[in-house]
Design an enzyme around this catalytic site. Structure first.
Site, PDB file in Angstrom:
ATOM      1  N   TYR A  69       0.881  -1.131  -0.059  1.00 36.53           N
ATOM      2  CA  TYR A  69       0.036  -0.039  -0.101  1.00 36.53           C
ATOM      3  C   TYR A  69       0.923   1.292   0.042  1.00 36.53           C
ATOM      4  O   TYR A  69       1.851   1.132   0.546  1.00 36.53           O
ATOM      5  CB  TYR A  69      -0.894  -0.097   1.020  1.00 36.53           C
ATOM      6  CG  TYR A  69      -1.680  -1.113   1.207  1.00 36.53           C
ATOM      7  CD1 TYR A  69      -2.946  -1.303   0.314  1.00 36.53           C
ATOM      8  CD2 TYR A  69      -1.495  -2.349   1.902  1.00 36.53           C
ATOM      9  CE1 TYR A  69      -3.881  -2.245   0.296  1.00 36.53           C
ATOM     10  CE2 TYR A  69      -2.350  -3.419   1.846  1.00 36.53           C
ATOM     11  CZ  TYR A  69      -3.531  -3.514   1.073  1.00 36.53           C
ATOM     12  OH  TYR A  69      -4.188  -4.558   1.048  1.00 36.53           O
ATOM     13  N   ASP A  70       0.141   2.454  -0.579  1.00 40.52           N
ATOM     14  CA  ASP A  70       0.842   3.470  -0.572  1.00 40.52           C
ATOM     15  C   ASP A  70       0.432   4.624   0.529  1.00 40.52           C
ATOM     16  O   ASP A  70       1.013   5.491   1.014  1.00 40.52           O
ATOM     17  CB  ASP A  70       0.867   4.205  -1.930  1.00 40.52           C
ATOM     18  CG  ASP A  70       1.548   3.489  -3.158  1.00 40.52           C
ATOM     19  OD1 ASP A  70       2.618   2.748  -2.696  1.00 40.52           O
ATOM     20  OD2 ASP A  70       1.209   3.627  -4.131  1.00 40.52           O
ATOM     21  N   TYR A  71      -1.031   4.394   0.725  1.00 43.27           N
ATOM     22  CA  TYR A  71      -1.660   5.144   1.491  1.00 43.27           C
ATOM     23  C   TYR A  71      -2.171   4.464   2.633  1.00 43.27           C
ATOM     24  O   TYR A  71      -2.786   3.362   2.664  1.00 43.27           O
ATOM     25  CB  TYR A  71      -2.880   5.849   0.815  1.00 43.27           C
ATOM     26  CG  TYR A  71      -2.478   6.766  -0.306  1.00 43.27           C
ATOM     27  CD1 TYR A  71      -2.217   8.137  -0.205  1.00 43.27           C
ATOM     28  CD2 TYR A  71      -2.339   6.201  -1.720  1.00 43.27           C
ATOM     29  CE1 TYR A  71      -1.873   8.843  -1.144  1.00 43.27           C
ATOM     30  CE2 TYR A  71      -2.069   6.995  -2.624  1.00 43.27           C
ATOM     31  CZ  TYR A  71      -1.739   8.357  -2.657  1.00 43.27           C
ATOM     32  OH  TYR A  71      -1.291   9.154  -3.411  1.00 43.27           O
TER      33      TYR A  71
ATOM     34  N   LYS B  40      -4.879   1.144  -3.504  1.00 44.15           N
ATOM     35  CA  LYS B  40      -3.575   1.375  -3.129  1.00 44.15           C
ATOM     36  C   LYS B  40      -3.554   2.058  -1.732  1.00 44.15           C
ATOM     37  O   LYS B  40      -2.508   2.144  -1.021  1.00 44.15           O
ATOM     38  CB  LYS B  40      -2.835   2.463  -3.916  1.00 44.15           C
ATOM     39  CG  LYS B  40      -2.408   2.009  -5.373  1.00 44.15           C
ATOM     40  CD  LYS B  40      -1.477   0.826  -5.330  1.00 44.15           C
ATOM     41  CE  LYS B  40      -0.180   0.870  -5.102  1.00 44.15           C
ATOM     42  NZ  LYS B  40       0.646  -0.144  -4.987  1.00 44.15           N
TER      43      LYS B  40
END
Lengths: 308, 308
Positions: free
Chosen positions: B18-20, B249
């Site tokens: 994940y980015d967030y 994401k």
């Protein structure tokens, strides 16, 4: 459709037809500390005609003894304890007779002295209620309050009713007892009126306090002791053989469709709605036939005024 | 079925995937004033890995500025205002953008300073809230209180959120505004969490206060601004293009199935439930597949601990 009491004939017909007159108090007999017009005269008239007069109130803040004092104070004399049925008394009787809670168990009270007194009269110990420790620091909530952190293991029932001395601490402690022991402690509501009518406005009713702890705990009350629950009416019938034998000889007078009128109707009584409380004429006339009051009137005092 | 984060591989997989990372605060980052174990280390780790970290809280008692102070106080430094989304902010934005309430209208607040500050930052005047006249006489309710008898004709919205300085007066005044003008004044709930978790117990949540005035007034809130309502997530997506383009994401981390997990799921994010709040492992495993969290973990800090 409900018949409006708007003439001498209709008022006299009602007085003649019924032997038992059951009255809600708030919004019928008084609003706040003010007696409503010609109420004392109406009660006198009924008693002179040998009618049985009974008071059936959902307001749990007072005990039956307190009610006798209130009747005197607003100018209605001669009422006796056996003429008064309050939800505080009904709740105490429920705990003793139906729950059969042992007398060495305690009852947590979110409510006023009326509940405490009726329970104590039956031999129970109450906690919570008017304990000054619950309101001494009314402004700032203390998450480490002694009564929040030390739940009493002897509590065997929780009663919730109306209190104007409400705060976050009382609600939170009540919630602790409701979720304690896997939500097994019986949860008694004195009544579920959403609002409390005073002389010029509606305030928060017991039902709106109960909704809060009910939602918080994820529980519905196990019993609601006030109107329209029939347990109070059954107790009244037990003391009044004539009403038990012929419920149609009784008239329930109240200001709320969903409590007073339902209470009378479910018990086989005729009903009279007075417009001195929370309902409006439009609301009354909009009721379906099956739930419409038998009669409605601007005020209880019309029974006196119209027959003079 | 939800996958338990119980090994280095699973923890690392989540960090990589994940980015967030969106976090609920109460029950995830802290309980009461106590930071939960290894939370600061986990947030550092995520930031070092160039992850976007956002805080999404239903607790309306604080404004975004207040939250920055709280993060510092419990030992988490470097959080900025644009990383924090609270239900007090969301409610204020709702009133400005959706209701488009003119700035010369006032907002009645049943709640704490967080709501007042966010509204004032947008140029609104608030009444109620932390006004000391509402708590000065916390013990005895005054039915003739000036604020109960003189409703402000300029009130154009009512907001109800969490307050521990709750009393019968505040509830009753709130009810007056909700029934005023034929129940036409918009009724905004910050969030509807039934309980409020502290370090060692559950207290009354905003939702349980809202239920009370809702039942009393016979109204449901016109809007609920906190999780799981998507308006807060839409605001976050508007500021974070990458998340808007690829919600998958993002990972929503929370302690409540019915608010946090639903919030993430409804917005297309994956979800991680931590057991440091109000849910239990049994409850998580009992969820139907369609509503089960993607992952669950004993605590947020496991993401750090398991990858060291």
């Amino acid at each position: 459709m409900s018949l409006k009491v708007d003439s001498r004939d209709k008022a006299q017909e009602i007085i003649d037809k019924y032997d038992y007159f059951l009255f809600d108090c708030d919004g019928v007999i008084w609003r706040g500390d003010h007696i409503l017009p010609k109420v004392a005269e109406t009660l006198d008239l009924l008693k002179k005609n040998n009618k049985t007069v009974l008071f059936v109130t959902n307001n749990s803040t007072k005990s039956r003894d307190d009610y006798l004092g209130k009747f005197e104070k607003i100018g209605i004399s001669g009422i006796t304890k056996d003429e008064v049925f309050g939800s505080s008394y009904a709740s105490a009787v429920y705990i003793e007779k139906i729950l059969q809670l042992p007398k060495d168990k305690k009852v947590w009270v979110l409510g006023e002295a009326g509940i405490e007194k009726e329970l104590q009269e039956l031999g129970y110990t109450t906690i919570g209620g008017t304990d000054p420790r619950l309101t001494a620091d009314g402004v700032t909530f203390d998450p480490d309050h002694e009564l929040l952190n030390n739940l009493d293991k002897d509590v065997g029932a929780v009663i919730v009713g109306l209190t104007m001395n409400l705060n976050y601490l009382k609600l939170s402690i009540t919630m602790q007892y409701l979720i304690k022991d896997n939500k097994s402690i019986p949860f008694i509501a004195t009544n579920i009126d959403s609002t409390f009518p005073t002389k010029d406005k509606l305030l928060i009713g017991a039902g709106s306090i109960i909704e809060s702890v009910s939602y918080a705990s994820g529980r519905k009350p196990d019993a609601v002791c006030g109107k329209p629950n029939q347990s109070m009416l059954n107790a009244i019938k037990a003391d009044n053989e004539g009403l038990k034998a012929s419920p149609g000889k009784g008239l329930m007078v109240g200001d709320r469709l969903n409590t007073d009128m339902k209470f009378g109707r479910d018990g086989g009584l005729d009903t009279l709605l007075v417009l001195t409380g929370i309902e409006t004429e439009d609301r009354v006339l909009a009721q379906e036939k099956s739930v419409a009051p038998t009669y409605y009137a601007d005020k209880l005092g019309d029974l006196f005024e119209m027959t003079q």
